[in-house]
Design an enzyme around this catalytic site. Sequence first.
Site, PDB file in Angstrom:
ATOM      1  N   GLY A  13       0.822  -1.208   0.000  1.00  0.00           N
ATOM      2  CA  GLY A  13       0.000   0.000   0.000  1.00  0.00           C
ATOM      3  C   GLY A  13       0.851   1.251   0.000  1.00  0.00           C
ATOM      4  N   ALA A  14       1.934   1.231  -0.788  1.00  0.00           N
ATOM      5  CA  ALA A  14       2.956   2.279  -0.687  1.00  0.00           C
ATOM      6  C   ALA A  14       2.875   3.327  -1.789  1.00  0.00           C
ATOM      7  CB  ALA A  14       4.342   1.637  -0.674  1.00  0.00           C
ATOM      8  N   SER A 142      -4.271   0.734  14.197  1.00  0.00           N
ATOM      9  CA  SER A 142      -4.862   2.073  14.242  1.00  0.00           C
ATOM     10  C   SER A 142      -5.416   2.343  15.628  1.00  0.00           C
ATOM     11  CB  SER A 142      -6.002   2.176  13.228  1.00  0.00           C
ATOM     12  OG  SER A 142      -6.758   3.366  13.415  1.00  0.00           O
ATOM     13  N   TYR A 154     -13.453  -1.467  10.212  1.00  0.00           N
ATOM     14  CA  TYR A 154     -12.055  -1.030  10.297  1.00  0.00           C
ATOM     15  C   TYR A 154     -11.480  -1.288  11.696  1.00  0.00           C
ATOM     16  CZ  TYR A 154      -8.067   2.117   9.430  1.00  0.00           C
ATOM     17  OH  TYR A 154      -6.817   2.657   9.259  1.00  0.00           O
ATOM     18  N   ALA A 157     -10.786  -4.986  12.098  1.00  0.00           N
ATOM     19  CA  ALA A 157      -9.592  -5.380  11.340  1.00  0.00           C
ATOM     20  C   ALA A 157      -8.320  -4.923  12.044  1.00  0.00           C
ATOM     21  CB  ALA A 157      -9.657  -4.804   9.931  1.00  0.00           C
ATOM     22  N   LYS A 158      -8.317  -3.689  12.539  1.00  0.00           N
ATOM     23  CA  LYS A 158      -7.107  -3.150  13.155  1.00  0.00           C
ATOM     24  C   LYS A 158      -6.854  -3.762  14.538  1.00  0.00           C
ATOM     25  CE  LYS A 158      -5.800  -0.581   9.767  1.00  0.00           C
ATOM     26  NZ  LYS A 158      -4.599  -0.970   8.991  1.00  0.00           N
TER      27      LYS A 158
END
Length: 252
Positions: A13-14, A142, A154, A157-158
Amino acid sequence: MSRFTGKVAVVTGAAQGIGAAIAARLAEEGAAVAVVDLTAERAQATVDAIIAKGGLARAYGCDVAVKPEVEAVFERVAAELNGLHILVNNAGITRDNLFFKMSAEDWSSVLTVNLTSAFNCSQAAQKVMVAQRYGKIVSLSSRSALGNRGQANYAAAKAGIQGLTATLAIELGPYNINVNAVAPGYIATPMTAATAERVGSSAEEHQKAAAERTPLRRVGTPEEVASVVAFLASEDASYVSGQTIYINGGAR
């Protein structure tokens, strides 16, 4: 600084934001960086910026949620860049909505891209790392892992990233592989700018509101996350494993 001279790093994801900053920081300190995003074309701008500053990087296209693609690209990276020593699991998306409105598709896509991708990439990387008895894995969690309105998918997932990190540290530690995570708070990125737009705000207004809730009275930058990732990927953190470090300006 040359903490990563002779090391090969993969950053997923860069193409932009935090991932691009991490790739740039690792390259600046001497790593050869595989810049991974959905397509090589998307990753090329990050590669060009690294090369312009004298670094070494190559763009790779891969859907990190698809295991066969991951296995193929990791084999290419190890062959073309001559090794694999550092993995940064950064790829992620958001599909925010209140829980009662959230679709099964949005739940599944966020879990897959943010969490399953880290499983896929870590499993591919550990094959090389275990054999050479050396490796560093850093994954992006996160602040939302602690709960955040409108982000049930989210946040789940985090939080999963933190559990995965702690478990991999136990299983891979005997092979001299350090596994850690970072959990950013509000960072000024294209992703948070898109979030602002979705809730009818500008990026500037959204950041100002977040800064007012943060003890340091400002939001973070991708480069500040990259500096902590670089620490965890280096020998300066050789006895740090299984940890999640929050990068959130003191927010709770």
